[in-house]
Design a protein around this motif. Structure first.
Motif, short mmCIF file in Angstrom:
data_model
loop_
_atom_site.label_atom_id
_atom_site.label_comp_id
_atom_site.label_asym_id
_atom_site.label_seq_id
_atom_site.Cartn_x
_atom_site.Cartn_y
_atom_site.Cartn_z
N UNK A 46 18.83 -16.36 -31.43
CA UNK A 46 17.91 -15.56 -32.25
C UNK A 46 16.45 -15.87 -31.95
N UNK A 47 16.12 -17.12 -31.73
CA UNK A 47 14.73 -17.51 -31.50
C UNK A 47 14.42 -17.76 -30.03
N UNK A 48 15.14 -17.06 -29.15
CA UNK A 48 14.90 -17.18 -27.72
C UNK A 48 13.51 -16.66 -27.37
N UNK A 49 12.77 -17.43 -26.59
CA UNK A 49 11.43 -17.02 -26.18
C UNK A 49 11.48 -15.98 -25.07
N UNK A 258 14.42 -20.91 -17.98
CA UNK A 258 13.93 -21.99 -17.10
C UNK A 258 14.16 -23.36 -17.71
N UNK A 259 14.16 -23.45 -19.04
CA UNK A 259 14.36 -24.74 -19.70
C UNK A 259 15.79 -25.25 -19.56
N UNK A 260 16.70 -24.39 -19.07
CA UNK A 260 18.09 -24.80 -18.92
C UNK A 260 18.45 -25.09 -17.46
N UNK A 261 17.50 -24.99 -16.55
CA UNK A 261 17.82 -25.19 -15.14
C UNK A 261 17.99 -26.66 -14.77
N UNK A 262 17.32 -27.51 -15.51
CA UNK A 262 17.40 -28.95 -15.23
C UNK A 262 18.63 -29.54 -15.93
N UNK A 268 20.49 -32.45 -22.95
CA UNK A 268 19.77 -32.66 -24.20
C UNK A 268 20.11 -31.57 -25.22
N UNK A 269 20.14 -30.33 -24.77
CA UNK A 269 20.46 -29.22 -25.68
C UNK A 269 21.91 -29.28 -26.15
#
Length: 319
Positions: A46-49, A258-262, A268-269
């Motif tokens: 829901x709060x995806x940027x 992009x925050x999920x590529x690493x 962490x998520x």
């Protein structure tokens, strides 16, 4: 102490086979449409940027599978949102389940189902009643009505093979009417109706569905945890253990920012989601293990899930 007394004490100490389970109310189940359940990436956080209303664009999900003759087939689902409404979200997923629950409570009518936004808010456990709640639920309903889902070699029904349905166009709601009356600026009465798309309605009526624990899902707060729950509830229905590399898992869930590529960011998520999901009730048991391990090649992490039967988990009291 004589033999008879010993026997009586032993019997008192033995755990009852059914007492602990029978005293617990069984989680309430609804029947969710199976095609939508198989594609959890339909719903964005829901709060995806990257999937905000300002960036609502068409996106296509793909899967490759091998047919009985060995030929490869690519199945697709394309999500076409209406720009000013935004993309489908996990909040809209909650709303869909609330509508299914309401539809079941109304006797599963094969036509329009009367409803009110106030009742949907109650099913969604919304706190309070005001403009924010009304607008949020109305937005969800409009996205379920307006978003076009194009299924290419991917939509199934109970009585038709997938080959017979090359491309299917579906709006989750085919009809939606909201009537709201105000007196002195306050909403005094509500009325309206909705109807599921004919394809979905047919599958719901013909039980091309899966059981789903409505209240358990509604209790989950984290957005990644929400997506993981519905994914695991389906994929672990016939297995007690499941492993998946985090890169592949995030692709399954449609988490491609992009925050999920690493790998460390994915880890962490997932750890936050696992803290919420560990010990949660699934339709076919309890999620006993939700852990992250390094892959053998050291290039990624893998998510490890293990399920146990509810009775066994209660006896061991492992949580």
């Amino acid at each position: 102490m004589n033999k008879n007394n010993t026997t009586e004490l032993d019997q008192q100490r033995r755990p009852r086979k059914t007492g602990a389970v029978s005293s617990e109310p069984k989680p309430e189940k609804i029947r969710a449409e199976l095609n939508i359940e198989k594609w959890p990436a339909i719903w964005n956080p829901t709060h995806s940027k990257i999937h905000s209303k300002l960036n609502a664009v068409s996106r296509t999900l793909e899967r490759e599978s091998n047919g009985p003759d060995g030929t490869k087939t690519v199945s697709q689902v394309t999500i076409n949102p209406i720009a000013h409404l935004g993309d489908l979200t996990t909040d809209d997923q909650r709303t869909l389940y609330a509508l299914i629950k309401h539809w079941e409570e109304r006797g599963k009518p094969p036509h329009e189902t009367p409803f009110s936004i106030r009742h949907v808010a109650k099913l969604l456990h919304k706190k309070g009643w005001g403009t924010n709640v009304i607008d949020a639920i109305t937005g969800s309903l409009e996205r379920l009505r307006g978003t076009m889902l194009v299924w290419t070699r991917s939509y199934r029904s109970k009585d038709q093979h997938i080959e017979d349905m090359e491309r299917v166009y579906i709006n989750i709601l085919s009809k939606l009417k909201i009537v709201r009356r105000k007196v002195d600026g306050h909403v005094t009465t509500e009325a309206g109706y909705f109807q599921f798309d004919d394809h979905l309605l047919k599958n719901l009526l013909n039980n091309y569905t899966k059981p789903f624990l409505f209240e358990v899902f509604m209790s989950i707060r984290g957005e990644i945890a929400l997506k993981l729950y519905s994914y695991l509830d389906l994929i672990m229905a016939d297995k007690t253990r499941f492993e998946r590399r985090t890169k592949d898992l995030f692709e399954d869930l449609g988490l491609l920012g992009t925050s999920y590529r690493n790998p460390s960011k994915r880890k962490q998520n997932l750890e936050k989601a696992f803290d919420e999901l560990r010990g949660i009730t699934l339709t076919t048991g309890v999620l006993k293990v939700a852990a992250i391990e390094r892959t053998k090649d050291g290039k990624d992490y893998k998510a490890v899930f293990q399920k146990c039967r509810a009775l066994r988990c209660l006896k061991t009291n492992w949580r």
